[in-house]
Design a protein around this motif. Structure first.
Motif, PDB file in Angstrom:
ATOM      1  N   LEU A  54      75.736 -13.915 -81.464  1.00 35.26           N
ATOM      2  CA  LEU A  54      74.981 -13.040 -80.567  1.00 35.26           C
ATOM      3  C   LEU A  54      75.624 -13.117 -79.199  1.00 35.26           C
ATOM      4  CD1 LEU A  54      73.047 -13.556 -82.979  1.00 35.26           C
ATOM      5  CD2 LEU A  54      71.152 -13.352 -81.365  1.00 35.26           C
ATOM      6  N   THR A  55      76.138 -11.984 -78.742  1.00 33.27           N
ATOM      7  CA  THR A  55      76.947 -11.998 -77.535  1.00 33.27           C
ATOM      8  C   THR A  55      76.702 -10.762 -76.688  1.00 33.27           C
ATOM      9  OG1 THR A  55      79.226 -12.281 -76.728  1.00 33.27           O
ATOM     10  CG2 THR A  55      78.913 -10.863 -78.649  1.00 33.27           C
ATOM     11  N   ASP A  56      77.187 -10.816 -75.457  1.00 32.05           N
ATOM     12  CA  ASP A  56      77.030  -9.699 -74.526  1.00 32.05           C
ATOM     13  C   ASP A  56      77.890  -8.517 -74.966  1.00 32.05           C
ATOM     14  OD1 ASP A  56      75.270 -10.994 -72.793  1.00 32.05           O
ATOM     15  OD2 ASP A  56      76.894 -11.939 -71.685  1.00 32.05           O
ATOM     16  N   PRO A  57      77.612  -7.332 -74.430  1.00 34.47           N
ATOM     17  CA  PRO A  57      78.500  -6.195 -74.706  1.00 34.47           C
ATOM     18  C   PRO A  57      79.914  -6.477 -74.208  1.00 34.47           C
ATOM     19  CG  PRO A  57      76.434  -5.474 -73.691  1.00 34.47           C
ATOM     20  CD  PRO A  57      76.458  -6.960 -73.596  1.00 34.47           C
ATOM     21  N   ASP A  58      80.864  -5.770 -74.773  1.00 34.97           N
ATOM     22  CA  ASP A  58      82.254  -5.942 -74.356  1.00 34.97           C
ATOM     23  C   ASP A  58      82.400  -5.651 -72.866  1.00 34.97           C
ATOM     24  OD1 ASP A  58      82.965  -6.528 -76.953  1.00 34.97           O
ATOM     25  OD2 ASP A  58      83.472  -4.451 -77.447  1.00 34.97           O
ATOM     26  N   GLY A  59      83.310  -6.401 -72.240  1.00 37.13           N
ATOM     27  CA  GLY A  59      83.594  -6.163 -70.823  1.00 37.13           C
ATOM     28  C   GLY A  59      82.810  -7.032 -69.872  1.00 37.13           C
ATOM     29  N   GLN A  60      81.849  -7.829 -70.385  1.00 38.44           N
ATOM     30  CA  GLN A  60      81.075  -8.708 -69.509  1.00 38.44           C
ATOM     31  C   GLN A  60      81.897  -9.957 -69.168  1.00 38.44           C
ATOM     32  OE1 GLN A  60      77.873  -7.998 -68.230  1.00 38.44           O
ATOM     33  NE2 GLN A  60      78.551  -6.024 -69.013  1.00 38.44           N
ATOM     34  N   PRO A  61      81.669 -10.548 -67.986  1.00 44.32           N
ATOM     35  CA  PRO A  61      82.403 -11.782 -67.624  1.00 44.32           C
ATOM     36  C   PRO A  61      82.131 -12.896 -68.632  1.00 44.32           C
ATOM     37  CG  PRO A  61      81.219 -10.868 -65.730  1.00 44.32           C
ATOM     38  CD  PRO A  61      80.756 -10.104 -66.923  1.00 44.32           C
ATOM     39  N   LEU A  62      83.147 -13.715 -68.890  1.00 41.04           N
ATOM     40  CA  LEU A  62      83.043 -14.814 -69.835  1.00 41.04           C
ATOM     41  C   LEU A  62      82.742 -16.107 -69.085  1.00 41.04           C
ATOM     42  CD1 LEU A  62      86.129 -14.015 -72.108  1.00 41.04           C
ATOM     43  CD2 LEU A  62      83.736 -13.348 -72.462  1.00 41.04           C
ATOM     44  N   ASP A  63      81.769 -16.866 -69.572  1.00 40.59           N
ATOM     45  CA  ASP A  63      81.447 -18.145 -68.949  1.00 40.59           C
ATOM     46  C   ASP A  63      82.607 -19.113 -69.139  1.00 40.59           C
ATOM     47  OD1 ASP A  63      79.051 -16.986 -68.447  1.00 40.59           O
ATOM     48  OD2 ASP A  63      77.821 -18.614 -69.284  1.00 40.59           O
ATOM     49  N   PRO A  64      83.025 -19.831 -68.095  1.00 41.90           N
ATOM     50  CA  PRO A  64      84.168 -20.747 -68.212  1.00 41.90           C
ATOM     51  C   PRO A  64      83.788 -22.149 -68.682  1.00 41.90           C
ATOM     52  CG  PRO A  64      83.465 -20.608 -65.919  1.00 41.90           C
ATOM     53  CD  PRO A  64      82.555 -19.693 -66.694  1.00 41.90           C
TER      54      PRO A  64
END
Length: 494
Positions: free
Chosen positions: A434-444
């Motif tokens: 379960l993930t955000d839509p494409d193009g969202q910032p990725l948590d580091p």
């Protein structure tokens, strides 16, 4: 030399004959707000992530709820306790979640009507209350399972008590003012910003400050314990916020400019209405957005009650327009205004009016999953998407979860170290992500990086279905030496 002031205990409009008191300025806005709140209340059976937090937290046992508030979300604690009581009496799903906000919005609209009547007569009161009920933002938060409608109702009625206190020698108005505002600040502490608006009103009218000062100090003392606790939680609570964007500044400046314009047209404005309404409109959001240049705490819904100031200014203007332009022009203007607000009124009743739709994401998981499948949340805070569906969540193997939300006294639980996440993921043949839509910032964060890297190296994407604000992606382990065999062929479900 003291500046003479008008007797605030009388309305600006010509006094009514004895016995001709009318309840219309309170009832008409309240009924309209209730009807609008009930219209499309379930928003096509959708729920967004903040409402999901309310739903799942309010359903926790009281001891667990109190333990959570000691770690995070103390600022919403009184609201969660209220909703805990609501669900104890009636566990009615989305209607139960949102009905308190509908009723609070009706109470707020009634308060705006009462304020308008006190300041400028019953017709201005009706118009101000109706306008407030029609504002798209008012309608939006009337149908949201969060505290902002309740805060607005409290701030509006505290302002009414403030106004009554200015025109009376009775101390009871100020006692009521202090008590109401103290309770409202415990529902959400940013309600305290209304004190600054009232201070500006006192300065503009040139009236004594003594009784207000005593009440204001009492409010600040009462809310101080919550302020201390929530300040310690601020980084967790508001860490997701950034500095106010240009769009936020433009929205604030546009609404403020409209209020200033309405207050500067002599035939449509009044000094006393302006002295009360304009600070209410500008000061709380102005302080919060300016302060957010140093500490990013600004979200417009935190000061939703400021819209009562705009409603009062616009209600008085609409009341006076017929005398200036004629009744025909006034009717055309009113019809145009309603027509202009209708698209926004329809829009706030759709799932797309919020950031995501937790219910739609849960339905997608139910469609794609089988009991025992692995589930992974990317990022971990998206675990909230299943927190309000504990039966569905329990059917899946939450691969990264170390301690549940209840056990860890957190909102979404705590996660395993990166190496443990990788080990559990490598032992799982089929995973729903379960993930955000494409193009969202990725948590580091290391946990998030190991999830992405392991999926990319050892898993194959089979299916991807988007739901509003998120997506569910099915992965299966690639065949290879040492890999766990996938039952079924290719990407077929087990």
């Amino acid at each position: 030399m003291n500046t003479p002031t008008r007797d605030l205990d009388r309305p600006l409009a010509p006094p009514r004959a004895p016995g001709r008191r009318t309840t219309a300025p309170v009832l008409v806005p309240a009924v309209l707000a209730t009807v609008l709140g009930l219209w499309g209340l379930t928003r096509q059976d959708s729920m967004w992530r903040d409402e999901s937090v309310t739903y799942q937290v309010a359903h926790r046992p009281l001891g667990e709820l109190l333990a959570l508030l000691g770690r995070i979300d103390a600022v919403h604690g009184l609201y969660y306790l209220l909703m805990h009581g609501v669900f104890a009496l009636w566990d009615g799903g989305l209607p139960a979640l949102r009905l308190p906000s509908v009723l609070a919005t009706a109470l707020a609209a009634a308060g705006v009507g009462a304020l308008g009547t006190r300041l400028a007569g019953p017709r201005a009161g009706v118009l101000a209350g109706v306008l407030f009920a029609l504002f798209p933002a008012t309608q939006q938060y009337a149908q949201e399972g969060r505290s902002y409608a309740l805060v607005t109702a409290g701030a509006v009625w505290a302002t009414y008590l403030f106004l009554r206190g200015l025109g009376s020698t009775a101390r009871g108005w100020w006692v009521g003012y202090g008590v109401v505002l103290a309770v409202v600040c415990w529902v959400h502490e940013f309600a305290a910003l209304v004190l600054f608006a009232h201070a500006v009103t006192l300065r503009l009218l040139g009236v004594p400050w003594r009784r207000w000062s005593v009440a204001a100090v009492g409010v600040l003392v009462a809310v101080a314990p919550l302020a201390v606790v929530s300040a310690g939680q601020a980084d967790q609570q508001l860490g997701w916020l950034g500095r106010p964007s240009p769009a936020m500044w433009l929205a604030f400046l546009a609404v403020s400019a409209l209020g200033l314009l309405l207050s500067r047209v002599p035939v449509l404005a009044d000094r006393t209405v302006t002295a009360l309404a304009l600070p209410l409109l500008i000061v709380p959001p102005g302080l919060l957005i300016t302060g957010s240049l140093l500490k990013p705490w600004y979200v417009d819904r935190y000061v939703l009650y400021a819209l009562a100031g705009l409603a009062l200014l616009a209600g008085l203007a609409l009341d006076r327009i017929p005398a200036q332009l004629g009744k025909g022009a006034a009717r055309v203007l009113a019809a145009t205004l309603v027509a202009a607000l209708l698209p926004a009124s329809l829009a706030v009743r759709t799932p797309e009016s919020r950031k995501d739709d937790v219910a739609a994401i849960a339905r997608t998981v139910r469609k794609l999953s089988h009991p025992g499948d692995g589930v992974l949340f990317l990022p971990s805070r998206r675990r909230e998407w299943l927190m309000s569906y504990p039966t569905l969540h329990a059917q899946l193997d939450d691969l990264a979860l170390a301690r549940s939300p209840a056990a860890s006294h957190t909102l979404q639980g705590t996660e395993l170290p990166p190496a443990a996440i990788r080990t559990r993921l490598m032992a799982t043949p089929r995973v729903l992500v379960l993930t955000d839509p494409d193009g969202q910032p990725l948590d580091p964060l290391p946990q998030e990086e190991v999830k992405r890297r392991t999926l990319g190296e050892y898993f194959r994407e089979c299916e991807r279905i988007g739901a509003w604000g998120g997506q569910v992606v099915v992965y299966v382990r690639k065949a290879g030496p040492g890999s766990v065999a996938v039952r079924g062929e290719g990407c077929q479900r087990r």
